[in-house]
Design a protein around this motif. Structure first.
Motif, short mmCIF file in Angstrom:
data_model
loop_
_atom_site.label_atom_id
_atom_site.label_comp_id
_atom_site.label_asym_id
_atom_site.label_seq_id
_atom_site.Cartn_x
_atom_site.Cartn_y
_atom_site.Cartn_z
N PHE A 46 24.66 32.28 -57.43
CA PHE A 46 23.43 32.77 -58.02
C PHE A 46 22.27 31.83 -57.76
O PHE A 46 22.45 30.61 -57.68
N GLY A 47 21.07 32.42 -57.65
CA GLY A 47 19.87 31.63 -57.68
C GLY A 47 19.55 31.23 -59.11
O GLY A 47 20.24 31.65 -60.05
N SER A 48 18.49 30.46 -59.27
CA SER A 48 18.14 29.94 -60.60
C SER A 48 17.28 30.91 -61.40
O SER A 48 16.99 30.65 -62.57
N TYR B 40 31.93 33.32 -65.91
CA TYR B 40 30.73 32.59 -65.52
C TYR B 40 30.15 31.89 -66.74
O TYR B 40 30.27 32.36 -67.86
N GLY C 8 18.15 28.36 -69.59
CA GLY C 8 17.15 28.29 -68.54
C GLY C 8 17.69 28.21 -67.13
O GLY C 8 16.92 27.98 -66.18
N ALA C 9 18.99 28.41 -66.96
CA ALA C 9 19.59 28.26 -65.63
C ALA C 9 20.23 29.57 -65.18
O ALA C 9 20.34 30.53 -65.94
N GLY C 10 20.66 29.56 -63.92
CA GLY C 10 21.39 30.71 -63.40
C GLY C 10 22.84 30.66 -63.83
O GLY C 10 23.24 29.80 -64.62
N LEU C 11 23.64 31.58 -63.32
CA LEU C 11 25.05 31.64 -63.67
C LEU C 11 25.87 30.82 -62.68
O LEU C 11 25.63 30.85 -61.47
N GLN C 12 26.84 30.11 -63.22
CA GLN C 12 27.75 29.33 -62.38
C GLN C 12 29.17 29.83 -62.57
O GLN C 12 29.59 30.07 -63.71
N PHE D 73 17.78 37.72 -61.30
CA PHE D 73 18.67 36.84 -60.55
C PHE D 73 19.08 37.49 -59.25
O PHE D 73 19.47 38.65 -59.21
#
Lengths: 114, 110
Positions: free
Chosen positions: A105-107, B35, B40-44, A90
């Motif tokens: 963050f990117g995916s 977070y 399958g995704a990034g962190l938010q 990431f």
């Protein structure tokens, strides 16, 4: 507004091959970061940059290199891929050092080394 | 020990409250973060709390900070199946970047 864009999303490498993971952000953030995420291990910091031309090692830098020639781009280079580098990578950016409003963050890039 | 520690799993029923806990060692952080990572995704960024606060409420989320015990918690009220995800506690490490806990996997059953 794209935020943080990482390419590729998936990649399979053979042992000993090299590759560059791309990361670009369009938020004019000075600070950028590379993390790797292994199952059950959280995120480990590989390298970070506080601005164009300035980079520094994080917790797990061995086997990786970075450069920061522009504010927007922060590529991560693997020179001789090893199975231990199989991970999800990431990239993230922030506007301040204190990360007062967190990171964007990117995916992620899912890398498998076989 | 680790800089940031979290329990790895939490399982709750839909409609119940969830409480995810985090302990840390560095007490100099000005902000502490939660977070969320969906499969399958990034962190938010979910929410954050400033170190001079004890509590912050944001709709169904309540963050509690006990600086004396170096303990941070995230409470999710009326947990829904859409809340199933990995939740990370994070805080800045002086001179570098955010450090993360290993993440708590929240599983919500209907």
């Amino acid at each position: 507004n794209a935020g943080v864009t990482q390419t590729p999303k998936f990649r399979i490498l053979k042992i000993g091959q090299s590759m560059t993971l791309q990361c670009t952000q369009d938020m004019n953030h000075n600070y950028m970061y590379w993390y790797r995420q292994d199952p059950g291990m959280g995120l480990k910091l590989i390298y970070y940059s506080v601005g164009a031309g300035i980079t520094d090692k994080g917790e797990v830098p061995n086997g990786y290199n970075v450069s920061r020639s522009t504010t927007e781009d922060f590529p991560l280079r693997l020179e001789l891929a090893a199975p231990s580098q199989t991970s999800v990578y990431f990239c993230a950016s922030s506007s301040t050092a204190g990360a007062n409003y967190g990171y964007t963050f990117g995916s992620g890039t899912r890398l498998t080394v076989v | 020990g680790e800089d940031v520690e979290q329990s790895l799993f939490l399982s709750v029923r839909e409609g119940d409250s969830s409480v995810i806990n985090c302990t840390y060692t560095d007490s100099s952080s000005t902000y502490l973060y939660w977070y969320k990572q969906e499969p399958g995704a990034g962190l938010q960024l979910l929410t954050y709390i400033f170190s001079n606060m004890d509590m912050k409420q944001d709709q169904r989320l309540t963050v509690l900070l006990n600086k004396k015990d170096k303990h941070l918690s995230l409470r999710i009220a009326d947990t829904q199946t859409g809340d199933s995800a990995i939740y990370f506690c994070a805080l800045p490490k002086a001179g570098t970047a955010l450090i993360f806990g290993k993440g708590t996997t929240l599983s919500v059953s209907s």
